[in-house]
Design a protein around this motif. Structure first.
Motif, PDB file in Angstrom:
ATOM      1  N   ASN A  69       0.834  -1.207   0.000  1.00 38.24           N
ATOM      2  CA  ASN A  69       0.000   0.000   0.000  1.00 38.24           C
ATOM      3  C   ASN A  69       0.866   1.254   0.000  1.00 38.24           C
ATOM      4  N   GLU A  70       0.275   2.364  -0.389  1.00 37.43           N
ATOM      5  CA  GLU A  70       0.893   3.671  -0.166  1.00 37.43           C
ATOM      6  C   GLU A  70      -0.016   4.402   0.823  1.00 37.43           C
ATOM      7  N   PRO A  71       0.537   5.333   1.619  1.00 37.98           N
ATOM      8  CA  PRO A  71      -0.290   5.963   2.660  1.00 37.98           C
ATOM      9  C   PRO A  71      -1.253   7.006   2.100  1.00 37.98           C
ATOM     10  N   LEU A  72      -2.145   6.549   1.242  1.00 36.98           N
ATOM     11  CA  LEU A  72      -3.187   7.395   0.663  1.00 36.98           C
ATOM     12  C   LEU A  72      -4.405   6.523   0.469  1.00 36.98           C
ATOM     13  N   SER A  73      -5.564   7.119   0.566  1.00 34.32           N
ATOM     14  CA  SER A  73      -6.771   6.367   0.272  1.00 34.32           C
ATOM     15  C   SER A  73      -7.108   6.609  -1.210  1.00 34.32           C
ATOM     16  N   PHE A  74      -7.858   5.695  -1.815  1.00 33.16           N
ATOM     17  CA  PHE A  74      -8.131   5.813  -3.252  1.00 33.16           C
ATOM     18  C   PHE A  74      -8.721   7.184  -3.603  1.00 33.16           C
ATOM     19  N   ILE A  75      -9.590   7.724  -2.733  1.00 33.80           N
ATOM     20  CA  ILE A  75     -10.204   9.022  -3.073  1.00 33.80           C
ATOM     21  C   ILE A  75      -9.199  10.173  -2.941  1.00 33.80           C
ATOM     22  N   LEU A 105       2.457   6.886 -13.356  1.00 37.08           N
ATOM     23  CA  LEU A 105       3.370   5.914 -13.941  1.00 37.08           C
ATOM     24  C   LEU A 105       4.335   5.209 -12.991  1.00 37.08           C
ATOM     25  N   GLU A 106       4.915   5.945 -12.083  1.00 37.53           N
ATOM     26  CA  GLU A 106       5.910   5.288 -11.220  1.00 37.53           C
ATOM     27  C   GLU A 106       5.305   4.722  -9.948  1.00 37.53           C
ATOM     28  N   ARG A 107       4.048   5.005  -9.721  1.00 43.31           N
ATOM     29  CA  ARG A 107       3.474   4.789  -8.402  1.00 43.31           C
ATOM     30  C   ARG A 107       2.893   3.388  -8.264  1.00 43.31           C
ATOM     31  N   MET A 108       3.782   2.414  -8.164  1.00 46.47           N
ATOM     32  CA  MET A 108       3.342   1.024  -8.156  1.00 46.47           C
ATOM     33  C   MET A 108       2.952   0.540  -6.763  1.00 46.47           C
ATOM     34  N   SER A 109       2.057   1.265  -6.136  1.00 42.74           N
ATOM     35  CA  SER A 109       1.526   0.885  -4.834  1.00 42.74           C
ATOM     36  C   SER A 109       0.023   0.983  -4.912  1.00 42.74           C
ATOM     37  N   LYS A 110      -0.634   0.196  -4.075  1.00 46.39           N
ATOM     38  CA  LYS A 110      -2.088   0.235  -4.106  1.00 46.39           C
ATOM     39  C   LYS A 110      -2.570   1.215  -3.037  1.00 46.39           C
ATOM     40  N   PRO A 111      -3.399   2.181  -3.427  1.00 50.92           N
ATOM     41  CA  PRO A 111      -3.969   3.041  -2.389  1.00 50.92           C
ATOM     42  C   PRO A 111      -4.922   2.234  -1.508  1.00 50.92           C
ATOM     43  N   PHE A 112      -5.177   2.690  -0.283  1.00 49.38           N
ATOM     44  CA  PHE A 112      -6.110   1.998   0.616  1.00 49.38           C
ATOM     45  C   PHE A 112      -7.527   2.087   0.059  1.00 49.38           C
ATOM     46  N   ASN A 113      -8.289   1.016   0.212  1.00 53.28           N
ATOM     47  CA  ASN A 113      -9.702   1.078  -0.182  1.00 53.28           C
ATOM     48  C   ASN A 113     -10.439   1.996   0.783  1.00 53.28           C
ATOM     49  N   PRO A 114     -11.174   2.974   0.309  1.00 53.49           N
ATOM     50  CA  PRO A 114     -11.922   3.828   1.231  1.00 53.49           C
ATOM     51  C   PRO A 114     -13.041   3.030   1.903  1.00 53.49           C
ATOM     52  N   LEU A 115     -13.357   3.379   3.144  1.00 49.43           N
ATOM     53  CA  LEU A 115     -14.505   2.744   3.790  1.00 49.43           C
ATOM     54  C   LEU A 115     -15.770   3.376   3.208  1.00 49.43           C
ATOM     55  N   TYR A 133      -0.104   5.252  10.453  1.00 48.81           N
ATOM     56  CA  TYR A 133       0.932   4.296  10.872  1.00 48.81           C
ATOM     57  C   TYR A 133       1.875   4.002   9.711  1.00 48.81           C
ATOM     58  N   LEU A 134       1.307   3.812   8.523  1.00 49.93           N
ATOM     59  CA  LEU A 134       2.162   3.506   7.367  1.00 49.93           C
ATOM     60  C   LEU A 134       3.092   4.684   7.048  1.00 49.93           C
ATOM     61  N   GLU A 135       2.569   5.897   7.150  1.00 47.78           N
ATOM     62  CA  GLU A 135       3.419   7.088   6.947  1.00 47.78           C
ATOM     63  C   GLU A 135       4.626   7.059   7.871  1.00 47.78           C
ATOM     64  N   LYS A 136       4.388   6.563   9.091  1.00 49.67           N
ATOM     65  CA  LYS A 136       5.478   6.546  10.077  1.00 49.67           C
ATOM     66  C   LYS A 136       6.340   5.295   9.957  1.00 49.67           C
ATOM     67  N   GLY A 137       5.996   4.421   9.016  1.00 46.94           N
ATOM     68  CA  GLY A 137       6.796   3.215   8.814  1.00 46.94           C
ATOM     69  C   GLY A 137       6.430   2.092   9.757  1.00 46.94           C
ATOM     70  N   ASP A 138       5.316   2.206  10.483  1.00 41.82           N
ATOM     71  CA  ASP A 138       4.900   1.157  11.419  1.00 41.82           C
ATOM     72  C   ASP A 138       3.963   0.185  10.698  1.00 41.82           C
ATOM     73  N   ILE A 139       4.567  -0.847  10.089  1.00 36.08           N
ATOM     74  CA  ILE A 139       3.808  -1.786   9.268  1.00 36.08           C
ATOM     75  C   ILE A 139       2.835  -2.606  10.119  1.00 36.08           C
ATOM     76  N   ASP A 140       3.300  -3.064  11.284  1.00 40.49           N
ATOM     77  CA  ASP A 140       2.428  -3.889  12.127  1.00 40.49           C
ATOM     78  C   ASP A 140       1.230  -3.090  12.627  1.00 40.49           C
ATOM     79  N   GLY A 141       1.494  -1.883  13.087  1.00 41.67           N
ATOM     80  CA  GLY A 141       0.410  -1.018  13.568  1.00 41.67           C
ATOM     81  C   GLY A 141      -0.587  -0.762  12.448  1.00 41.67           C
TER      82      GLY A 141
END
Ligand SMILES: CC(C)CCC[C@@H](C)[C@H]1CC[C@H]2[C@@H]3CC=C4C[C@@H](O)CC[C@]4(C)[C@H]3CC[C@]12C
Length: 456
Positions: A46-52, A93-103, A388-396
């Motif tokens: 994932n990347e720390p962004l939601s799809f919207i 083009l370079e952004r090969m990460s999946k944004p978070f699915n919005p609730l 949490y992902l922005e801060k690099g805390d994958i488990d959180g």
């Protein structure tokens, strides 16, 4: 909410996790032929962004729409509009990460100020299938869409397509001059003064529509992930027989494995009035858009390459992630209309882009916390899994993402009637249309989507 790129943050709290020891294939092989939008992938992808929020990135070059709305020349308007559509592809083009699915019911608002100003309002209006409704107001134009992404895994690649079309409405020139002075032009900042916050009647607006072409993600099995858009874009003007037809050069994936081929990311197209070609253009959708002023030049290559500053942003090959110059060959009458610019980034910022999800200064600001005015509790910025992902805390991040997904499932089970979006209304064609109520900023009735306590 009011964001100015000049003062916004230019990095994230922590770099992303190195993905080299993770295989995307091992994760998604279970999903062959299924729709990946319904599939929860591990947060390292994932990347720390939601799809919207990611969709808001299509507005990075919204100044092209401002120019299109104010230009006096019909052909130039077509070039500016087509260049805008191209620019919406360039950022992915370079952004090969999946944004978070919005609730379901998640919202995202971005009020951009400064050189390019617009007001973006969006809501996740359906969960199965996922549908994001967006509405953007700019200077003398509005843009809206219902985006229904479908992501399919085909074994060696992933194809993402988005159902639904973009609808751009531009205030007609003659109506504007009739209304007198410049100051009566609608600006995206003075919605309060506008008649009841409602859109203008159809006959006062020029309407243009188009659909996003599909995205093909390569190298799911091995190698470096990269993607390209495929197909054709028809940009159609509702009130006339005019349209712009853009064709993306097709490109075979194995040719790209070791060599950079000349056609990579290239496109060309014509502007038609009924069946007559009235202008032409070409470019590299990762980098630039050129009008071809003389139709006779279309097949003629000059000796000059693209000279726009900046770089085409992607290089495929042996783990190379540096940008390389655009290799588009111009025609004698090619005229630069737009190029993607990373020139506001320092060398240091450019050097670490690959460790920060290839975000640009524009992307960094999307999930930045804002304090005034008050946002509804449903705003994507309040999602803790992304923080949490922005801060690099994958488990959180994984734990919180999991909790939100479970909570959403439980909510869906309990819901007796069909979900009603708060800011968009389904019209007779089944499309979600903005109600203009969001801007009244009455958020007391918004659910606390992301907090635990509200459910207990
Ligand atoms: C295997 C993993 C890493 C695949 C990641 C796929 C990503 C890159 C895909 C999945 C869904 C895609 C999005 C689907 C719909 C749209 C709306 C369109 O108007 C602009 C492009 C945009 C925003 C796409 C960008 C790329 C995208 C986010």
């Amino acid at each position: 909410m009011a964001v100015d790129l000049k003062t916004a943050r230019r990095t994230l709290p922590a770099p992303m996790l190195d993905r080299s020891s993770y295989s995307i294939f091992s994760v998604i092989k279970q999903a062959i032929g299924k729709d990946l939008t319904r599939f929860s992938i591990p947060v390292v992808w994932n990347e720390p962004l939601s799809f919207i929020q990611r969709v808001a990135e299509c507005l990075e070059y919204s100044s092209l729409l401002d120019s299109a709305a104010s230009t006096e020349t019909l052909i130039d308007r077509w070039h500016l509009l087509t260049a805008f559509v191209v620019s919406t592809l360039s950022t992915h083009l370079e952004r090969m990460s999946k944004p978070f699915n919005p609730l379901l019911g998640e919202t995202y608002e971005l009020k951009m100020e400064g050189d390019t100003s617009f007001h973006y309002i969006s809501e996740q209006v359906s969960h199965h299938p996922p549908v994001s409704a967006v509405y953007i107001r700019g200077q003398n134009w509005t843009l809206s869409a219902n985006i229904e992404p479908k992501i399919k895994f085909h074994g060696t690649n992933v194809v993402a397509l988005s159902e639904g079309r973009w609808i751009l409405r531009i205030k007609k020139k003659q109506n504007r001059s009739r209304s007198g002075s410049q100051s009566s032009f609608q600006s995206c900042n003075d919605e309060e003064t506008e008649n009841n916050n409602s859109d203008h009647a159809d006959d006062e607006m020029d309407e243009y529509t188009w659909k996003t072409p599909s995205v093909l993600v390569h190298n799911i099995l091995f190698g470096r992930l990269w993607c390209e858009f495929q197909g054709q874009i028809d940009l159609i003007h509702k009130q006339s027989e005019q349209r712009s037809v853009l064709t993306i050069k097709s490109h075979s994936w194995f040719a790209s494995q070791s060599t950079k081929t000349a056609d990579m990311f290239k496109y060309s197209g014509f502007i038609y009035d009924d069946k007559t070609k009235i202008s032409a253009y070409h470019g590299n959708y990762g980098h630039c858009y050129y009008a071809i002023d003389d139709l006779k030049d279309v097949q003629i290559k000059s000796s000059s390459p693209c000279s726009a500053a900046g770089h085409n942003c992607i290089q495929i090959g042996q783990n190379v992630s540096t940008a390389y110059p655009c290799d588009l060959v111009l025609t004698p009458s090619s005229r630069l209309i737009w190029y993607r610019s990373l020139s506001s980034m320092t060398d240091q910022e450019l050097a670490v882009r690959s460790q920060y999800y290839y975000f640009t200064p524009f992307t960094y600001c999307l999930n930045e916390q804002v304090t005034t005015p008050v946002l509804p509790p449903t705003d994507s910025r309040y999602r803790q899994d992304m923080k949490y992902l922005e801060k690099g805390d994958i488990d959180g991040s994984s734990a919180e993402k999991h909790r939100l997904e479970e909570q959403q499932r439980a909510d869906a089970k309990q819901r007796e009637d069909e979900f009603q979006p708060l800011w968009f209304r389904k019209d007779e064609n089944g499309e979600y249309v903005y109600t203009h109520e969001y801007e009244q900023r009455r958020f007391d009735h918004c659910p606390n989507l992301f907090t635990q306590s509200s459910r207990e």
